[in-house]
Structures are given as C-alpha cells and as structure tokens.
Design a protein around this motif. Structure first.
Motif, PDB file in Angstrom:
ATOM      1  N   UNK A  12      51.699  46.564  59.708  1.00  0.00           N
ATOM      2  CA  UNK A  12      50.466  46.872  59.763  1.00  0.00           C
ATOM      3  C   UNK A  12      49.619  46.396  58.480  1.00  0.00           C
ATOM      4  N   UNK A  13      48.642  45.629  58.824  1.00  0.00           N
ATOM      5  CA  UNK A  13      47.777  45.274  57.785  1.00  0.00           C
ATOM      6  C   UNK A  13      46.337  45.474  58.020  1.00  0.00           C
ATOM      7  N   UNK A  14      45.658  46.591  57.474  1.00  0.00           N
ATOM      8  CA  UNK A  14      44.235  46.771  57.727  1.00  0.00           C
ATOM      9  C   UNK A  14      43.229  46.428  56.583  1.00  0.00           C
ATOM     10  N   UNK A  15      43.684  45.292  55.977  1.00  0.00           N
ATOM     11  CA  UNK A  15      42.846  44.457  55.052  1.00  0.00           C
ATOM     12  C   UNK A  15      41.550  43.957  55.677  1.00  0.00           C
ATOM     13  N   UNK A  16      40.357  44.161  55.546  1.00  0.00           N
ATOM     14  CA  UNK A  16      39.092  43.531  56.136  1.00  0.00           C
ATOM     15  C   UNK A  16      39.243  42.015  55.630  1.00  0.00           C
ATOM     16  N   UNK A  17      38.795  41.051  56.600  1.00  0.00           N
ATOM     17  CA  UNK A  17      38.793  39.716  56.166  1.00  0.00           C
ATOM     18  C   UNK A  17      37.615  39.372  55.110  1.00  0.00           C
ATOM     19  N   UNK A  18      36.630  40.333  54.744  1.00  0.00           N
ATOM     20  CA  UNK A  18      35.897  40.113  53.598  1.00  0.00           C
ATOM     21  C   UNK A  18      36.833  40.351  52.308  1.00  0.00           C
ATOM     22  N   UNK A  19      37.454  41.120  52.383  1.00  0.00           N
ATOM     23  CA  UNK A  19      38.363  41.448  51.246  1.00  0.00           C
ATOM     24  C   UNK A  19      39.210  40.584  50.928  1.00  0.00           C
ATOM     25  N   UNK A  20      40.013  40.091  52.376  1.00  0.00           N
ATOM     26  CA  UNK A  20      40.698  39.009  52.021  1.00  0.00           C
ATOM     27  C   UNK A  20      40.324  37.805  51.422  1.00  0.00           C
ATOM     28  N   UNK A  21      38.970  37.299  51.681  1.00  0.00           N
ATOM     29  CA  UNK A  21      38.497  36.057  51.430  1.00  0.00           C
ATOM     30  C   UNK A  21      38.123  36.458  49.835  1.00  0.00           C
ATOM     31  N   UNK A  22      37.640  37.497  49.398  1.00  0.00           N
ATOM     32  CA  UNK A  22      37.210  37.848  48.059  1.00  0.00           C
ATOM     33  C   UNK A  22      38.306  37.832  47.209  1.00  0.00           C
ATOM     34  N   UNK A  23      39.612  38.371  47.702  1.00  0.00           N
ATOM     35  CA  UNK A  23      41.051  38.401  47.231  1.00  0.00           C
ATOM     36  C   UNK A  23      41.206  36.613  46.733  1.00  0.00           C
ATOM     37  N   UNK A  24      41.095  35.874  47.770  1.00  0.00           N
ATOM     38  CA  UNK A  24      41.480  34.578  47.684  1.00  0.00           C
ATOM     39  C   UNK A  24      40.602  33.848  46.505  1.00  0.00           C
ATOM     40  N   UNK A  25      39.362  34.031  46.552  1.00  0.00           N
ATOM     41  CA  UNK A  25      38.192  33.681  45.349  1.00  0.00           C
ATOM     42  C   UNK A  25      38.813  34.256  44.141  1.00  0.00           C
ATOM     43  N   UNK A  26      39.267  35.702  44.018  1.00  0.00           N
ATOM     44  CA  UNK A  26      39.694  35.959  42.872  1.00  0.00           C
ATOM     45  C   UNK A  26      41.060  35.376  42.303  1.00  0.00           C
ATOM     46  N   UNK A  27      41.877  35.214  43.277  1.00  0.00           N
ATOM     47  CA  UNK A  27      42.765  34.584  42.675  1.00  0.00           C
ATOM     48  C   UNK A  27      42.941  33.164  42.264  1.00  0.00           C
ATOM     49  N   UNK A  28      42.162  32.523  42.876  1.00  0.00           N
ATOM     50  CA  UNK A  28      41.677  30.973  42.351  1.00  0.00           C
ATOM     51  C   UNK A  28      41.067  31.148  41.091  1.00  0.00           C
ATOM     52  N   UNK A  29      40.025  32.194  40.923  1.00  0.00           N
ATOM     53  CA  UNK A  29      39.256  32.045  39.571  1.00  0.00           C
ATOM     54  C   UNK A  29      40.404  32.480  38.681  1.00  0.00           C
ATOM     55  N   UNK A  30      41.339  33.439  38.793  1.00  0.00           N
ATOM     56  CA  UNK A  30      42.574  33.747  38.013  1.00  0.00           C
ATOM     57  C   UNK A  30      43.130  32.559  37.652  1.00  0.00           C
ATOM     58  N   UNK A  31      43.543  31.788  38.445  1.00  0.00           N
ATOM     59  CA  UNK A  31      44.366  30.701  38.387  1.00  0.00           C
ATOM     60  C   UNK A  31      43.478  29.720  37.330  1.00  0.00           C
TER      61      UNK A  31
END
Length: 407
Positions: free
Chosen positions: A241-260
């Motif tokens: 079960x994963x209730x992570x909203x799509x907007x959070x998922x996209x923001x996290x991906x952007x955050x991961x890319x920024x950190x990289x």
C-alpha cells in the motif's frame, strides 16, 4: 541516505531509524510529528505510516481480473463508499486472495487535504516521504504473514482493533472508550461485524500491544483464545500500500534531481579547487625554480664570461691554428675541385672572414660544375660558398667569382 519510519504511537509519534554508528534499529518517541520532523533532513529516506483514523479501509470481493481493469473496479467501489470525489483522494489496494474467479481486495484511501494536514510538519521542512502507508498494514504484515489474525493496540490516544488475512489488512476500526473500553462487549460485536463481511472469526493469532498488557485478560476472556504480546516493529515490514499523492511523487523526483545536481556541482567545485590548488603549487614551484636558476646564473656569471671570451678568442684564432683554414690547404682543395683544364683560377684572396676565388672557364656549365664541386668537397665544409651568374665574354668564355664564408 538514512532510512526512517515514522509511525503513530500510543501517544504522539515513533521514529524508527538505524544510526550509522552501530547499525541497530532504534525507536524514539516524540510528542508530535513536528518534533519528529525536526530531526530529519531533505535527503532522508522516510516512510510515513498513517493512523487508522486518517484512512478509509475497505474489504472488497470483485471478479478476478488483471491490471488496469482491477484498479478501475476498485476505484469505482471506493467512489461509492467515499463522501467526496476520487480526485480528492489517493487510494491503493492489495490482493488478499484469488479463488473461484473472484479476488478479495484490501483497499485503503485517504483524503489529500487530510494527508497534507497530517504531513504538514514534514512538508514545511521540505521532507517528502518516499512512501505513505498505513501503520495497521505494516503491523499485520510484520506479525501475521499467513492466516487470519486479530490485532489490538493503542494508536494516537485511541484503541485500534485490526484483522489481517494472509498478511493483508482486511478490517480495522477504533474501539470506543480506548483502553477503558468494555472489551467483553466490544470484541464480540467486532467479530460479528467481521463475519458479516465474510471474514472468519476463528483467529489463528490474537496479538496485543505490550502497552496494553493490562487488557490481556479481558481479551482472552472475550475471545476465549490465548493472546501474544507484540512490540514496536524494528523495522516494520514492507507493504504494497502506497498512498503517496502524485504531486508529492513528482516533487520528490524534482528534489532528488536537484540534490543530484547539487552533489555534482559540489564534486565539480572540489575538482576545480584541486586543479587551481595544483596550478598555484606548480606556479609557485616554477617561481622558486626560476629564482634558483637566477642565483646559479649570477653565481656562475664570472666563469661564463671567461668561457665566452675564450670561445671568441679561439674562434678568432681558428684561421691561424686550424688546418682547415690554412690558405694553402684551402687552395689545394680548390684546385682539386677543378673539373678540367678548361677552368682556370685567375685570382685567390683570403681573409679571416671571407674567401674570394676568381676564374675563367671555356663554358658557363664548367663554371657551375666547379662551384658545385667546391661546395661538396668534404674538406671545405667549414665554409659556405656562393657564386653569382658568370659573365660571358665575347669568345664565349665565362668569368666567375666564387665567395666563401666560415660557418
């Protein structure tokens, strides 16, 4: 990157983590999620588990289909049960079992606004969870992977009862009255409700949280079944079960890319700094070496002046002491270079700086042949010879002038 599990406790929240110094999982209790969030950073791997009071959990029996069709059917069933549109919620499900053309589904949903309110302390610190799940689902997956089991534990000031089937959450509710509830009345009603939904009330395991040890006797009396104690999971088992909203998922991906990119820029900055440092060290070494050479040149200047003066003197004396510069030797080599008797030497002059040879040849070709032989003579290689075009006389004879200079 550190891994953390944020789960609701009996009062407040528990942060389950594994420190790098010893590698053992530990549990820290915080009075609020805001207090727990202050210990986290944006690059931490966080799994947020929601309390049962924040989600809608529903057991469904649907035709056995695969992929997107099953997900669409779950969405339609949830839409019927929810008091708001499916666009306002995030949902997920797990398959409990499949048999006889049917599948039993464990579905959960959370309203996005409610989820945002709960996770606000994390979002305010730009800590976006990698996954959002339900703590009850984590507990049942950890302690009862097979069969049917009943769980009773405190959560956020309330008492929760949850039923699992094959390690999946199939039924959950909050018991009125909390730890002071009349379990001898509540639990029979709970089992009756579960049976009406098709869940077997013959529990293979009954697990009570260690913080509810005082309720163990009541549970055994109400269910006529032995109970087991359970502690906080370290760490909780993973759940589908994963209730992570799509907007959070996209923001996290952007955050991961920024950190990289930040890490890459830091590495590039370190490399650039190292190159600059090496360049400065090399420049300093060159300056140091240049000063050393200047000191050596200054120290050796008297001797070098003497050597240069001696070289100039020897060069000036070379015509007098070197046989290759003796006039008689040079004249002999010149006569050896005559191609025939049709070429005659009429004048020969020699100084320290120049040799001049004048002559006459019956033909211009013989003059050129003579000049070429002089240039190639092995004993005349200390000089460079040059001859201008011969002057042709009325009798077709050619007068020439051959000049040579020391190399």
């Amino acid at each position: 990157m550190s891994k953390f599990f944020l789960v609701p406790g009996a009062e407040g929240w528990n942060l389950i983590s594994r420190p790098a110094e010893n590698g053992n999982w530990r549990v820290r209790a915080f009075p609020s999620l805001d207090d727990a969030a202050q210990t986290l950073s944006t690059d931490d791997d966080v799994v947020l588990a929601l309390p049962i009071s924040a989600v809608l959990a529903q057991r469904m029996r649907l035709p056995s289909v695969e992929g997107s069709e099953l997900r669409e059917m779950v969405r339609i069933q949830l839409e019927k049960a929810l008091p708001f549109s499916t666009e306002e919620v995030t949902s997920d499900f797990e398959v409990i079992e499949q048999a006889n053309g049917e599948c039993v589904i464990s579905a959960v949903a959370v309203q996005n606004q409610r989820l945002t309110e709960i996770a606000a302390p994390l979002l305010n610190r730009r800590v976006i969870p990698r996954a959002v799940t339900v703590y009850a689902a984590q507990r049942v997956a950890t302690h009862a992977g097979k069969g049917c089991a009943l769980f009773i534990y405190p959560e956020s000031g309330a008492l929760v009862s949850a039923i699992s089937e094959n390690g999946k959450l199939s039924f959950a509710r909050t018991i009125d009255g909390g730890v002071d509830a009349l379990l001898e009345l509540e639990l029979p009603q709970l089992t009756m409700t579960a049976e009406l939904q098709g869940i077997s009330a013959s529990f293979q395991n009954v697990l009570v949280d260690e913080k509810c040890f005082a309720l163990r006797g009541k549970v055994e009396q109400a269910l006529a079944s032995p109970t087991e104690m359970m502690a906080v999971e370290t760490p909780p088992a993973s759940t589908g079960l994963n209730l992570l909203p799509q907007a959070w998922r996209e923001e996290r991906q952007r955050q991961v890319r920024r950190d990289q990119w930040k890490k890459r820029l830091v590495v590039a900055g370190i490399a650039y700094g190292a190159i600059v440092a090496l360049a400065l060290i090399h420049f300093g070494y060159l300056k140091f070496r240049a000063r050393q050479l200047d000191h050596q040149i200054e120290r050796d200047a008297p001797r070098s002046v003497f050597v240069r003066a001696a070289a100039n003197n020897w060069k000036a004396l070379a015509p007098a002491i070197d046989p290759h510069f003796y006039p008689i030797e040079i004249l002999l080599h010149v006569f050896d270079s005559l191609p025939s008797q049709d070429v005659r030497i009429t004048a020969y002059n020699q100084s320290a700086r120049q040799i001049s040879i004048e002559g006459e040849a019956n033909k211009a070709a013989l003059a050129y042949q003579f000049a070429d032989k002089v240039k190639k003579h092995p004993d005349l290689q200390n000089f460079t010879f040059d001859m201008q075009s011969p002057r042709i006389l009325p009798n077709d004879h050619a007068q020439f002038r051959l000049e040579g200079r020391p190399r």
